[in-house]
Design an enzyme around this catalytic site. Structure first.
Site, mmCIF file in Angstrom:
data_model
loop_
_atom_site.group_PDB
_atom_site.id
_atom_site.type_symbol
_atom_site.label_atom_id
_atom_site.label_comp_id
_atom_site.label_asym_id
_atom_site.label_seq_id
_atom_site.Cartn_x
_atom_site.Cartn_y
_atom_site.Cartn_z
ATOM 1 N N ASP A 325 0.959 -1.182 0.233
ATOM 2 C CA ASP A 325 -0.276 0.506 0.240
ATOM 3 C C ASP A 325 0.563 1.283 -0.073
ATOM 4 O OD1 ASP A 325 -1.790 2.296 0.880
ATOM 5 O OD2 ASP A 325 -3.133 0.516 1.071
ATOM 6 N N ARG A 327 -0.985 4.253 0.037
ATOM 7 C CA ARG A 327 -1.895 5.598 0.618
ATOM 8 C C ARG A 327 -0.967 6.815 1.587
ATOM 9 N NH1 ARG A 327 -7.157 2.667 0.745
ATOM 10 N NH2 ARG A 327 -5.896 0.461 1.991
#
Ligand SMILES: [Zn+2]
Length: 413
Positions: A325, A327
Site C-alpha cells: 500500500d 496511500r
C-alpha cells in the site's frame, strides 16, 4: 516574455529579497501570506512546483502546441466558493494541516490587496454545488432504506450536494515530521524519485512549500456545510480512495463502488437528521500504486497455483509493487482539520489504517459502519476476507482454513 529558459533552482541576483516567505500555520491569512507558485513571476515564487497537480503536464502540452500562451492570466470573476468554510482553529496549528492550503479557496478575498497590486496568486481549492444521481440510491429508495424528503433527496433519486476540489499543497517540514524523517531526506527522495523534476527541492531549503504533480481530492457534502466545526453537529463520513474499475465501471473484484454507494446512503441519512454527510474521494488509484500495477496484481492473483484466495492477497501485491500500500493515510486527516471536524459520529469504513490515522490525529470516531454483507460482490470475497484477517474492522474474522479457499473467479470465467 523572454526566450531564455528561466532556472528557478537558484535565486537570481538581488531578487531574492522580493520573495515573501510563507509562515505556515500563522493565525490569519495575512500573517500566513499567499502561496505563490507563479510561472510568470519567478522572483515572487515562495513555493516549489506549480498549480493543477498532474494536469500541469497537460498545460505544458497546450503551451507547446501553441494553444495556450505562457503568460495567460486567469480571470477569476464569479469563481468564489458557494459556501463559507473556515477559518477553523486547526488552521492556526502548523502541525495539523500539512498537505493542503487551508486558505486555498479564499485567496481572492484573503489576498485581494496583493492580487490587485498584480501578484499572481491562484486558488488551490474550489467549491461549487451539484445534483448527483446513482442507480444504487434509487434502489435504496425502492427498498425503503432511504426516504425522499424533497430537499436533500428528491423522489427521482437526485441528491443535492456541495462539492469541493482540493489540490495538494505540501508543507515539507510538517510532512517530514508526520513521517518521522529528516526534511533533507524527504526532499532528496522527492527529487530523485521524480527524476530530478524539481531541483529546488534540494537547492532551495528556504522554500518550504511544494505543490506536487499528483492527483488531489474531491469532497461531496450532504446537508448544511456551514454547520461543520460546531461541536453539536453530527457528522457521517465515507473516506474513499479512487478505484476507477469499480467506482465507474462496476468491476466486481472489489467492494469499492458498493461501499461508496453505501457511504453516500449513510451521509444522506445524516443530512436528513440535521447533521452533515461527507464523502472524501482521494485520487489514489489502486492503493496509490496505479492501475498498471493493480492489473498486473490481478493477473498474478488469478494465475497463481491454488487460485485467487485471501491467504495470498497481500503477498501478490507486494511481489509486484514492493509494498502492499502507498496511500499514506497519515496525510488523510488533514482534510478533517481543515473542516474543523473533531468527531465523526458515523464512519463508513472498515479500514484499520484509516481509523488509526484519524485517532492518531486526535479525531474521535464514535461508530464504525461496516459494509452490509449483501452488498459484497462474489468475486470480492477474496479481498474482504484478506482485509478482515489483516485487522479490518468487522464483527467476524475469517478462520485460517477459510483464507486458503480459492474464492475469486479464474481469468477466463
Ligand atoms: Zn476497488
Amino acid at each position: 516574455m523572454s526566450d531564455h529558459i528561466m532556472l528557478t533552482s537558484h535565486p537570481r541576483g538581488g531578487k531574492m529579497s522580493q520573495v515573501a516567505h510563507v509562515h505556515w500555520g500563522a493565525a490569519t491569512a495575512l500573517e500566513r501570506g499567499p502561496v505563490v507558485a507563479s510561472l510568470t513571476q519567478a522572483a515572487q515564487r515562495n513555493a516549489i512546483g506549480t498549480h493543477s497537480g498532474a494536469y500541469s503536464v497537460y498545460r505544458a502540452l497546450a503551451v507547446a502546441a501553441g494553444h495556450l500562451g505562457r503568460d495567460h492570466k486567469p480571470d477569476y470573476t464569479n469563481t468564489a466558493p458557494v459556501v463559507n468554510i473556515g477559518p477553523h482553529p486547526q488552521w492556526a496549528d502548523p502541525s495539523k494541516i500539512i498537505s493542503l492550503d487551508p486558505w486555498g479557496h479564499r485567496v481572492g478575498e484573503a489576498f485581494a490587496e496583493q492580487i490587485a497590486a498584480g501578484l499572481d496568486v491562484r486558488p488551490s481549492i474550489a467549491i461549487t454545488k451539484a445534483h448527483i444521481n446513482m442507480p444504487e440510491l434509487k434502489d435504496a429508495i425502492l427498498a425503503g432504506r432511504l426516504k425522499p424528503d424533497g430537499d436533500i433527496l428528491a423522489a427521482n433519486g437526485d441528491v443535492r450536494v456541495t462539492k469541493a476540489a482540493i489540490e495538494p499543497v505540501w508543507y515539507l517540514p510538517g510532512l517530514a515530521e508526520r513521517f518521522g524523517v529528516k526534511e533533507s531526506s524527504l526532499r532528496r527522495a522527492l527529487f530523485e524519485q521524480t527524476a530530478g523534476m524539481f531541483p529546488e527541492l534540494v537547492t532551495r531549503s528556504d522554500l518550504k512549500v511544494f505543490l506536487p504533480p499528483i492527483g488531489g481530492m474531491t469532497l461531496y457534502f450532504f446537508g448544511d456545510v456551514e454547520k461543520l466545526g460546531k461541536p453539536e453537529t453530527k457528522v457521517a463520513c465515507r473516506l474513499h480512495d479512487e478505484c476507477n474499475g469499480s467506482d465507474v465501471f462496476g468491476s466486481d473484484i472489489c467492494t469499492c463502488r458498493p461501499y461508496l454507494a453505501h457511504g453516500i446512503e449513510v451521509c444522506i441519512e445524516m443530512a436528513q437528521q440535521g447533521g452533515v454527510g461527507l464523502v472524501v474521494y482521494n485520487r489514489k488509484e489502486g492503493r496509490a500504486l496505479g492501475e498498471v500495477t493493480k492489473f498486473l496484481v490481478y493477473n498474478a492473483r488469478k494465475r497463481q497455483v491454488g487460485g485467487d484466495r485471501a491467504e495470498t492477497y497481500f503477498a501478490r501485491t507486494e511481489c509486484v509493487a514492493g509494498v502492499q500500500d502507498m496511500r499514506f493515510q497519515e496525510l488523510m486527516p488533514d482534510v478533517f482539520h481543515w473542516l474543523g471536524i473533531t468527531r465523526i459520529d458515523r464512519w463508513a469504513s472498515m479500514s484499520d489504517m484509516k481509523h488509526g490515522a484519524l485517532v492518531a490525529q486526535g479525531i474521535e470516531v464514535v461508530q464504525r459502519v461496516p459494509i452490509p454483507d449483501e452488498l459484497i460482490p462474489a468475486d470480492a470475497r477474496v479481498e474482504m476476507d484478506a482485509k478482515k484477517a489483516a485487522g479490518y474492522f468487522s464483527e467476524s474474522v475469517p478462520e485460517a482454513a477459510e483464507l486458503l479457499l480459492p474464492k475469486g473467479r479464474g481469468l477466463d470465467e
